[in-house]
Design a protein around this motif. Structure first.
Motif, mmCIF file in Angstrom:
data_model
loop_
_atom_site.group_PDB
_atom_site.id
_atom_site.type_symbol
_atom_site.label_atom_id
_atom_site.label_comp_id
_atom_site.label_asym_id
_atom_site.label_seq_id
_atom_site.Cartn_x
_atom_site.Cartn_y
_atom_site.Cartn_z
ATOM 1 N N SER A 76 0.816 -1.217 0.000
ATOM 2 C CA SER A 76 0.000 0.000 0.000
ATOM 3 C C SER A 76 0.850 1.267 0.000
ATOM 4 O O SER A 76 0.307 2.372 -0.072
ATOM 5 C CB SER A 76 -0.926 0.015 1.218
ATOM 6 O OG SER A 76 -0.171 0.134 2.415
ATOM 7 N N ASN A 77 2.184 1.115 0.054
ATOM 8 C CA ASN A 77 3.082 2.271 0.139
ATOM 9 C C ASN A 77 3.388 2.789 -1.266
ATOM 10 O O ASN A 77 4.407 2.443 -1.877
ATOM 11 C CB ASN A 77 4.367 1.881 0.879
ATOM 12 C CG ASN A 77 5.192 3.096 1.274
ATOM 13 O OD1 ASN A 77 5.120 4.145 0.640
ATOM 14 N ND2 ASN A 77 5.992 2.941 2.320
ATOM 15 N N VAL A 78 2.488 3.634 -1.770
ATOM 16 C CA VAL A 78 2.610 4.171 -3.127
ATOM 17 C C VAL A 78 3.896 4.972 -3.280
ATOM 18 O O VAL A 78 4.613 4.865 -4.285
ATOM 19 C CB VAL A 78 1.379 5.043 -3.465
ATOM 20 C CG1 VAL A 78 1.571 5.760 -4.803
ATOM 21 C CG2 VAL A 78 0.116 4.185 -3.498
ATOM 22 N N ASP A 79 4.217 5.786 -2.285
ATOM 23 C CA ASP A 79 5.405 6.642 -2.366
ATOM 24 C C ASP A 79 6.683 5.825 -2.453
ATOM 25 O O ASP A 79 7.628 6.197 -3.161
ATOM 26 C CB ASP A 79 5.473 7.585 -1.160
ATOM 27 C CG ASP A 79 4.384 8.660 -1.188
ATOM 28 O OD1 ASP A 79 3.858 8.920 -2.294
ATOM 29 O OD2 ASP A 79 4.056 9.206 -0.124
ATOM 30 N N LEU A 80 6.746 4.714 -1.723
ATOM 31 C CA LEU A 80 7.934 3.862 -1.762
ATOM 32 C C LEU A 80 8.131 3.284 -3.158
ATOM 33 O O LEU A 80 9.233 3.344 -3.719
ATOM 34 C CB LEU A 80 7.818 2.731 -0.737
ATOM 35 C CG LEU A 80 8.925 1.674 -0.792
ATOM 36 C CD1 LEU A 80 10.284 2.289 -0.516
ATOM 37 C CD2 LEU A 80 8.627 0.537 0.176
ATOM 38 N N VAL A 81 7.069 2.712 -3.718
ATOM 39 C CA VAL A 81 7.181 2.110 -5.050
ATOM 40 C C VAL A 81 7.575 3.167 -6.073
ATOM 41 O O VAL A 81 8.460 2.946 -6.915
ATOM 42 C CB VAL A 81 5.861 1.423 -5.450
ATOM 43 C CG1 VAL A 81 5.939 0.914 -6.886
ATOM 44 C CG2 VAL A 81 5.538 0.285 -4.498
ATOM 45 N N LYS A 82 6.947 4.329 -5.990
ATOM 46 C CA LYS A 82 7.253 5.413 -6.930
ATOM 47 C C LYS A 82 8.713 5.843 -6.816
ATOM 48 O O LYS A 82 9.384 6.069 -7.831
ATOM 49 C CB LYS A 82 6.324 6.600 -6.657
ATOM 50 C CG LYS A 82 6.453 7.734 -7.657
ATOM 51 C CD LYS A 82 5.423 8.822 -7.362
ATOM 52 C CE LYS A 82 5.532 9.956 -8.368
ATOM 53 N NZ LYS A 82 4.522 11.018 -8.094
ATOM 54 N N SER A 83 9.219 5.942 -5.590
ATOM 55 C CA SER A 83 10.607 6.371 -5.398
ATOM 56 C C SER A 83 11.595 5.319 -5.888
ATOM 57 O O SER A 83 12.648 5.654 -6.445
ATOM 58 C CB SER A 83 10.867 6.697 -3.926
ATOM 59 O OG SER A 83 10.799 5.535 -3.119
ATOM 60 N N LEU A 84 11.273 4.038 -5.711
ATOM 61 C CA LEU A 84 12.153 2.980 -6.198
ATOM 62 C C LEU A 84 12.226 2.974 -7.724
ATOM 63 O O LEU A 84 13.281 2.692 -8.305
ATOM 64 C CB LEU A 84 11.670 1.620 -5.697
ATOM 65 C CG LEU A 84 11.781 1.360 -4.192
ATOM 66 C CD1 LEU A 84 11.097 0.047 -3.829
ATOM 67 C CD2 LEU A 84 13.231 1.339 -3.742
ATOM 68 N N CYS A 85 11.112 3.292 -8.391
ATOM 69 C CA CYS A 85 11.068 3.295 -9.857
ATOM 70 C C CYS A 85 11.656 4.568 -10.466
ATOM 71 O O CYS A 85 11.880 4.614 -11.683
ATOM 72 C CB CYS A 85 9.627 3.111 -10.348
ATOM 73 S SG CYS A 85 8.928 1.472 -10.021
ATOM 74 N N ASP A 86 11.910 5.590 -9.636
ATOM 75 C CA ASP A 86 12.438 6.859 -10.134
ATOM 76 C C ASP A 86 13.828 6.649 -10.734
ATOM 77 O O ASP A 86 14.712 6.080 -10.100
ATOM 78 C CB ASP A 86 12.500 7.879 -8.998
ATOM 79 C CG ASP A 86 12.794 9.284 -9.509
ATOM 80 O OD1 ASP A 86 13.923 9.515 -9.989
ATOM 81 O OD2 ASP A 86 11.899 10.141 -9.421
#
Length: 260
Positions: free
Chosen positions: A30-40
């Motif tokens: 559910s941690n959208v920010d974590l996934v987004k930051s890893l894909c950055d």
């Protein structure tokens, strides 16, 4: 989650993904920010998407896919091929597998660095003007064009994906052109990435179906699709609007592993 995350990076015809072994369930999906930051690509690992490999009854594993925007997504064909290679490298499977994804069950065969993935059947297609609308696990808009190599796919794809019809739910936008060798060249603007990617497996599959529809081709067909990141092969049996025995074949390669 612990301070360090161990991951592997795979690519399928230039579509690149972060793979995480989540059989212990430690990753907070559910941690959208974590996934987004890893894909950055500048501040993280960098990828078109992230996948969790999870335990599930009656299957070798479950595939949970996230778009680069951090949100759980619909089916990703090249991602499906890459997670099969990941499962093999983890020692979970050998040359054949059956796994569960968001759009249902899939089976796959591994032939060295080529993964031949079974896709869902398709029984409904639609039109938007001259374009075809086909859902192959993810929704796709397919438009035949000329001089595709010089087309601004970002601008044209962004405009279609964000028009009044598709803005809310989003759609992947594919542009296709026949090549002199009889194959087809496809370029795709992907929702969730919100940019052109080097490949899109469900998009290539939808584009191949659009070729069959546009040319009145029936029976068992194999249609080669070239993408910016390599070569994919789509096969299926078409009877009217029904596409069965749908397969997506192409490379799935380990790139590197690490911790972050």
């Amino acid at each position: 989650m612990s301070e360090k995350l161990f991951f592997s990076k795979y690519q399928g015809a230039g579509n690149d993904f972060i793979l995480v072994d989540n059989r212990t369930g430690f990753f907070d999906r559910s941690n959208v920010d974590l996934v987004k930051s890893l894909c950055d690509r500048r501040f993280g690992i960098g990828a078109d998407g992230l996948m969790l490999l999870q335990d599930i009854k009656n299957f070798d594993f479950e595939m949970v896919y996230f778009n680069a925007d951090g949100r759980e997504g619909t089916m990703c064909g090249n991602g499906g091929r890459c997670i099969v290679a990941f499962a093999r490298d983890l020692g979970l499977i050998n040359d054949n597998t059956a796994f569960l994804a968001v759009d249902g069950s899939h089976e796959a065969k591994i032939q060295r660095e080529q993964v031949d993935l079974g896709m869902i059947n398709v029984s409904t297609t639609a039109r938007d003007g001259a374009a075809y609308i086909i859902n192959t696990g993810s929704p796709h808009y397919i438009q035949f064009v000329e001089d595709l190599k010089n087309l601004s796919v970002y601008d044209a794809g962004y405009a279609i994906r964000n028009n009044d019809t598709y803005r809310e739910a989003g759609i992947n936008v594919n542009f296709i052109e026949q090549e002199s060798d009889g194959g087809y060249f496809v370029r795709t603007f992907e929702r969730g990435v919100e940019d052109e990617t080097l490949a899109c497996g469900t998009g290539a599959t939808a584009a191949a179906m659009a070729v069959a529809l546009a040319n009145g081709l029936e029976g068992h067909l194999e249609i080669p699709i070239r993408v910016l990141g390599g070569q994919l092969y789509i096969s299926f049996h078409r009877a009217g609007d029904l596409f069965t025995d749908v397969r997506l074949k192409g490379p799935a390669q380990f790139v590197f592993s690490g911790k972050i």
